[in-house]
Design a protein around this motif. Structure first.
Motif, PDB file in Angstrom:
ATOM      1  N   GLY A  78     -15.251  18.610 -10.741  1.00 59.67           N
ATOM      2  CA  GLY A  78     -16.132  17.713  -9.995  1.00 59.67           C
ATOM      3  C   GLY A  78     -17.160  18.462  -9.177  1.00 59.67           C
ATOM      4  O   GLY A  78     -18.325  18.046  -9.069  1.00 59.67           O
ATOM      5  N   ARG A  96      -5.604  10.588  -6.845  1.00 57.49           N
ATOM      6  CA  ARG A  96      -6.881  10.628  -7.568  1.00 57.49           C
ATOM      7  C   ARG A  96      -6.865   9.792  -8.842  1.00 57.49           C
ATOM      8  O   ARG A  96      -7.682  10.001  -9.744  1.00 57.49           O
ATOM      9  CB  ARG A  96      -7.294  12.073  -7.909  1.00 57.49           C
ATOM     10  CG  ARG A  96      -7.430  12.984  -6.709  1.00 57.49           C
ATOM     11  CD  ARG A  96      -7.888  14.384  -7.133  1.00 57.49           C
ATOM     12  NE  ARG A  96      -9.203  14.368  -7.764  1.00 57.49           N
ATOM     13  CZ  ARG A  96     -10.351  14.414  -7.101  1.00 57.49           C
ATOM     14  NH1 ARG A  96     -10.352  14.485  -5.783  1.00 57.49           N
ATOM     15  NH2 ARG A  96     -11.505  14.393  -7.755  1.00 57.49           N
ATOM     16  N   GLY A  98     -12.669  11.713  -9.163  1.00 54.05           N
ATOM     17  CA  GLY A  98     -13.839  12.553  -9.401  1.00 54.05           C
ATOM     18  C   GLY A  98     -14.965  11.764 -10.039  1.00 54.05           C
ATOM     19  O   GLY A  98     -16.142  11.944  -9.705  1.00 54.05           O
ATOM     20  N   LEU A 140     -13.468  14.018 -16.115  1.00 54.69           N
ATOM     21  CA  LEU A 140     -13.089  13.970 -14.701  1.00 54.69           C
ATOM     22  C   LEU A 140     -12.001  12.927 -14.484  1.00 54.69           C
ATOM     23  O   LEU A 140     -11.940  11.908 -15.171  1.00 54.69           O
ATOM     24  CB  LEU A 140     -14.293  13.628 -13.829  1.00 54.69           C
ATOM     25  CG  LEU A 140     -15.434  14.637 -13.770  1.00 54.69           C
ATOM     26  CD1 LEU A 140     -16.490  14.167 -12.776  1.00 54.69           C
ATOM     27  CD2 LEU A 140     -14.929  16.023 -13.389  1.00 54.69           C
TER      28      LEU A 140
END
Length: 595
Positions: free
Chosen positions: A458, A245, A489, A485
């Motif tokens: 998120g 991520r 996200g 975030l």
């Protein structure tokens, strides 16, 4: 033993139901072992929920291990008798400086910690002077913190920790709420403390460019250390980071994309200077400098398309707004703002902290009424006594910064129903709108009837956006919707908004401190400065004014600087490029690979 050491650290949260009964355990930290040496600059990265903030709170003895141990300068953080020593030696700087600043004068706030430690008065003032000098805030010692910018407040917060003479400072997302200049100020101050004062810095951040000079980077995932190494070693693994991520600095990403297209560049490029040097070598080995003008109509990505059939949605006519009129605290937040917002536009609103962005957007749906001037929605003056502001707010939806603070109902579905229910619709119509809105934001069905407070950051943002979409707005305003975030996200939310705009032809106004996000998504940019519109144009038009943007505390996307540097080196490239995709196409064209 290092200044900070963790040994097989485990931490578990006990989940409780609404009656306080234990219903499960979540392992937030899972067997983490670290050894951080005095004087190091350490970066900790990770997606939301990876455990990085939980780890930071253990170093400052805000949390205690479930298993394993944490030592700060040799002291066990879980021993009660070590608490104050640990917190003095490992100071914590949080995301929001307003949560740490308590005094009415800067110098008094910085002296608060040493005073509580029982430091003699003369030494307190010596420490205050020393700390303010270290962060470049001596000139503001007599100022009220309320009058400072976000970056200045954060530097005062750092000074307050520094005055306690810590050996280590943990900074947990210290720049998340700041404009580009504020972010630069804070990171520059942190680096100076590390290099000049030999203070150990542990920086937690989602901004990848802030860690390129760190000694070591730790990447966390699901409570354990998934990767560790130098910035070059970590950022060489672009695809692995994306799976976690995360992303990489723009120069690194641009180099990675060019490598995939066959351009011979070294791995792990970290900054603009490295990339320019490598690009010059690579491009000089191939076909040189073609004429950009012959390719100008053949861009791979075109952010500058104009809508030939514009319809006026909102008009601001000489709008002024003054806070605390007629008092010593009088502030002119908006000054003579006149502009038209058209149906279907995707607008980015940028400006330094305190430039008037939030005040501006709250005028668009009547939350704030102008001190003078007028706002028109579809040709009607919203300040007319007969105008229905409640109906206006169903057409002009505003999602606030940290929109999860707007959530309050016991289930996600009830929360999304709240807005349309207040419009006087039937239960069937309300339920239908809620279902449609939740489907539109791609929230899985299994979350519809759980508490919104059980969702990830998120997911909460999606629910808040769905609550506004259920009102079927013509205009969607988002005030810093991605703050806090992780990179994935952030992209999910912005891709969602882009899709909604395309499918429903709604007008979107995005308030953001990220120049890269604005460049990647919007068609038009409004630049606010001291409550006035300084610039209004396409991303290319606005970001070409680099010097003017820097003057007001903003920047262009890093890729724009890269293209400008290449142009200055004599390469025939478009210096107004604003996205990585555009830059890849432009560089390969100039290098002779695309005709």
């Amino acid at each position: 033993m290092g200044i900070v050491e963790t040994r097989n650290l485990v931490f578990e949260y006990i989940r409780r139901d609404e009656d306080g009964n234990a219903e499960g355990v979540t392992r937030a930290i899972d067997g983490v072992t670290l050894d951080i040496k005095k004087g190091q600059f350490i970066a900790i990265l990770g997606g939301n929920g990876s455990g990085k903030s939980t780890l930071a709170k253990h170093i400052n003895a805000i949390l205690y291990p479930t298993e394993g141990a944490v030592y700060v300068n040799g002291k066990d953080t879980s021993a009660p008798e070590n608490l104050w020593d640990v917190r003095q030696e490992a100071g914590m700087v949080f995301q929001n400086p307003d949560n740490q600043i308590i005094a009415n004068v800067v110098e008094e706030d910085v002296g608060f910690g040493p005073e509580n430690m029982g430091v003699p008065t003369n030494e307190i003032w010596e420490r205050v002077e020393e700390a303010l000098n270290a962060v470049g805030m001596k000139a503001y010692r007599k100022h009220s913190p309320n009058r400072l910018s976000g970056g200045q407040k954060q530097r005062v917060a750092i000074a307050g920790v520094l005055a306690m003479h810590p050996k280590c400072i943990i900074m947990d997302e210290p720049t998340a709420m700041l404009d580009p200049e504020g972010r630069y100020e804070v990171i520059r101050a942190a680096r100076a403390l590390n290099q000049v004062e030999n203070v150990t810095i542990i920086l937690i951040t989602h901004y990848m460019n802030e860690v390129v000079f760190a000694d070591q980077v730790y990447v966390m995932d699901h409570g354990h250390v998934a990767m560790r190494g130098t910035p070059r070693e970590i950022f060489s693994k672009v695809d692995e980071l994306k799976k976690l991520r995360l992303d990489v600095p723009q120069p690194t990403l641009l180099a990675h994309e060019l490598q995939k297209k066959g351009l011979k560049l070294p791995k792990g490029i970290l900054d603009r200077k490295e990339l320019i040097g490598s690009l010059k070598s690579a491009m000089e080995d191939s076909v040189k400098k073609q004429n950009v003008a012959s390719r100008a109509g053949n861009k791979a990505i075109d952010h500058e398309k104009k809508n030939a059939d514009l319809q006026e949605a909102l008009i601001l006519d000489h709008v002024n707004y003054v806070y605390s009129t007629g008092t010593s605290e009088e502030i002119h937040a908006l000054t003579d703002v006149s502009l038209t917002i058209n149906k279907g536009e995707f607008i980015g609103l940028i400006g330094h902290t305190g430039s008037g962005k939030s005040t501006f957007v709250q005028h668009l749906n009547g939350i704030i009424k102008a001190t003078s001037g007028h706002v028109y929605y579809k040709g009607q003056d919203i300040y007319d006594k007969s105008y229905n502001l409640k109906e206006l707010r169903s057409h002009v939806g505003l999602v606030f910064q940290y929109p999860e603070h707007q959530l309050f109902e016991e289930t996600v579905f009830k929360d999304v129903c709240f807005g349309p229910k207040n419009l006087g619709l039937t239960d069937k119509e309300v339920a239908l709108r809620a279902f449609e809105a939740l489907k539109a934001v791609n929230l899985p069905d299994e979350y519809f009837y759980v508490s919104p407070f059980e969702l990830s950051g998120g997911q909460k943002r999606r629910v808040a956006i769905a609550g506004v979409l259920a009102m079927k707005p013509d205009i969607l305003i988002l005030d810093e919707p991605t703050a806090g975030l992780d990179p994935q996200g952030r992209d999910e939310i912005l891709d969602l908004v882009k899709r909604l705009r395309e499918e429903q032809n709604i007008t979107v106004i995005l308030v953001s401190h990220s120049m890269e996000d604005v460049a990647n998504y919007v068609d038009r940019i409004l630049v606010l400065e001291h409550g006035s519109i300084l610039m209004d144009g396409s991303p290319k038009e606005v970001f070409q004014n680099v010097d003017e943007l820097e003057r007001i505390g903003l920047r262009a996307p890093e890729v724009t600087y890269i293209m400008r540097d290449l142009k200055n080196e004599g390469y025939d490239v478009d210096s107004g490029i604003t996205t990585v995709d555009e830059a890849v196409h432009e560089i390969l064209s100039a290098e002779g690979r695309i005709n």
